[in-house]
Design an enzyme around this catalytic site. Structure first.
Site, PDB file in Angstrom:
ATOM      1  N   ASP A  25      -8.384 -28.246  34.584  1.00  0.00           N
ATOM      2  CA  ASP A  25      -8.020 -27.178  33.987  1.00  0.00           C
ATOM      3  C   ASP A  25      -8.551 -25.829  34.573  1.00  0.00           C
ATOM      4  O   ASP A  25      -9.573 -25.797  35.359  1.00  0.00           O
ATOM      5  CB  ASP A  25      -8.704 -27.314  32.409  1.00  0.00           C
ATOM      6  N   ILE A  26      -8.143 -24.703  34.103  1.00  0.00           N
ATOM      7  CA  ILE A  26      -8.347 -23.312  34.805  1.00  0.00           C
ATOM      8  C   ILE A  26      -9.298 -22.599  33.842  1.00  0.00           C
ATOM      9  O   ILE A  26     -10.538 -22.617  34.485  1.00  0.00           O
ATOM     10  CB  ILE A  26      -7.079 -22.475  34.936  1.00  0.00           C
ATOM     11  N   ASP A  86     -12.278 -28.649  29.445  1.00  0.00           N
ATOM     12  CA  ASP A  86     -13.398 -28.128  28.656  1.00  0.00           C
ATOM     13  C   ASP A  86     -13.238 -27.896  27.149  1.00  0.00           C
ATOM     14  O   ASP A  86     -14.001 -27.730  26.241  1.00  0.00           O
ATOM     15  CB  ASP A  86     -13.792 -26.741  29.073  1.00  0.00           C
ATOM     16  N   LYS A 118      -1.299 -32.466  28.338  1.00  0.00           N
ATOM     17  CA  LYS A 118      -1.700 -32.527  29.534  1.00  0.00           C
ATOM     18  C   LYS A 118      -1.927 -33.984  30.080  1.00  0.00           C
ATOM     19  O   LYS A 118      -1.667 -34.390  31.256  1.00  0.00           O
ATOM     20  CB  LYS A 118      -3.010 -31.865  29.829  1.00  0.00           C
ATOM     21  N   ASN A 156      -7.214 -28.751  24.213  1.00  0.00           N
ATOM     22  CA  ASN A 156      -6.224 -29.243  25.000  1.00  0.00           C
ATOM     23  C   ASN A 156      -6.348 -30.188  26.215  1.00  0.00           C
ATOM     24  O   ASN A 156      -5.403 -30.299  26.659  1.00  0.00           O
ATOM     25  CB  ASN A 156      -5.543 -27.774  25.185  1.00  0.00           C
ATOM     26  N   THR A 199      -2.995 -26.498  33.260  1.00  0.00           N
ATOM     27  CA  THR A 199      -3.266 -25.462  32.587  1.00  0.00           C
ATOM     28  C   THR A 199      -2.350 -25.203  31.175  1.00  0.00           C
ATOM     29  O   THR A 199      -1.286 -25.649  31.347  1.00  0.00           O
ATOM     30  CB  THR A 199      -3.583 -24.338  33.577  1.00  0.00           C
TER      31      THR A 199
END
Length: 270
Positions: free
Chosen positions: A9-10, A221, A198, A224, A43
């Site tokens: 994830d970003i 984190d 995701k 999602n 993301t």
């Protein structure tokens, strides 16, 4: 079994709280890549909001892939060949827009190259999203959205956290069952195609690359990210992750995104 693919994830994971990619995280990812580990950014952002980091991490070849829009789109970075996609329809737009109006929430739609909103008083969080992902905001009435052909990949209900949290409790069960609904930030509720998250996207990509589930690691984190952590052979939650995400993780980093938590995970498992 060794890790062959790491999905990251970003926001809140790859980047620190200042929105920066630290030298420690960058070095750890470059080291893993040299060992033959595939690094895949996964993301809620659209592709324009990811290109900066793909470039910085040198993930631009025909062997590189990216998962965007919270799993609604999986593409080859170099060719933009689509491995998997799950978009929303005009009928979905009417349903979700109506629900946002009923709940008194701001609302916008993310397309391939623009954000569309029918709100005359544009939410500052829509402006924030536009700046974050490098896409313009275009005002379009509901009628215009239905009459014209716009790509509608994900839809977002937006407001102050306390207003949004209350509105979420008011969503009817039948509405929630029609979509994949995830909270990606305190002020963003994302509405996706029922077959998009995701985890599904990561599974499709792993299958495409002939990589076993046990050979996949995912790091995230927020809510999602839960689906990809549950799918991956090793699901890693950041120390700064929300409790729901930590609950489904196989491992929780001792370091947050401000302390190179991704570096910790990469060095431990790859």
């Amino acid at each position: 079994m060794s890790i062959k693919l790491v999905a990251i994830d970003i926001d809140g994971t790859l980047l620190n709280s200042a929105g920066q990619l630290t030298t420690g995280v960058k070095a750890a990812l470059q080291s893993a890549k040299k060992k033959g580990v595939r690094i895949v950014l996964c993301t809620g952002r659209p592709l324009p909001g990811v290109k900066e980091y793909l470039n910085t991490l040198d993930l631009l070849s025909a062997d590189d892939y990216v998962i965007t829009y919270n799993g609604s789109l999986v593409q080859n970075v170099a060719t933009q060949h689509t491995v998997f996609s799950a978009s929303l329809t005009k009928n979905d737009y009417l349903k979700v827009n109506y629900m946002a109006q009923k709940l008194g929430l701001h609302f916008h739609v993310s397309g391939v190259d623009a954000i569309f909103t029918a709100n005359r008083d544009i939410s500052p969080y829509t402006v924030h999203e536009s700046t974050l992902v490098h896409m313009p905001i275009k005002y379009r009435t509901s009628d215009e959205m239905v009459k014209n052909e716009y790509d509608m990949i994900k839809m977002m209900m937006i407001d102050e956290p306390e207003i949004l949290d209350h509105a979420i409790t008011q969503l009817p069960l039948d509405f929630k069952e029609q979509y994949n609904i995830v909270k990606s930030a305190p002020f963003y509720l994302e509405i996706l195609h029922k077959g998009a998250n995701k985890g599904i996207a990561l599974a499709k990509l792993a299958e495409h690359l002939n990589i076993q589930q046990a050979e996949v690691m995912a790091i995230g984190d927020n809510e999602n990210d839960m689906a990809m952590l549950e799918y991956a052979g090793v699901g890693v939650a950041m120390q700064n992750a929300v409790d729901k995400t930590k609950a489904v993780a196989d491992y929780i980093t001792t370091a947050s995104n401000d302390e190179d938590g991704v570096k910790e995970a990469i060095e431990k498992f790859s």
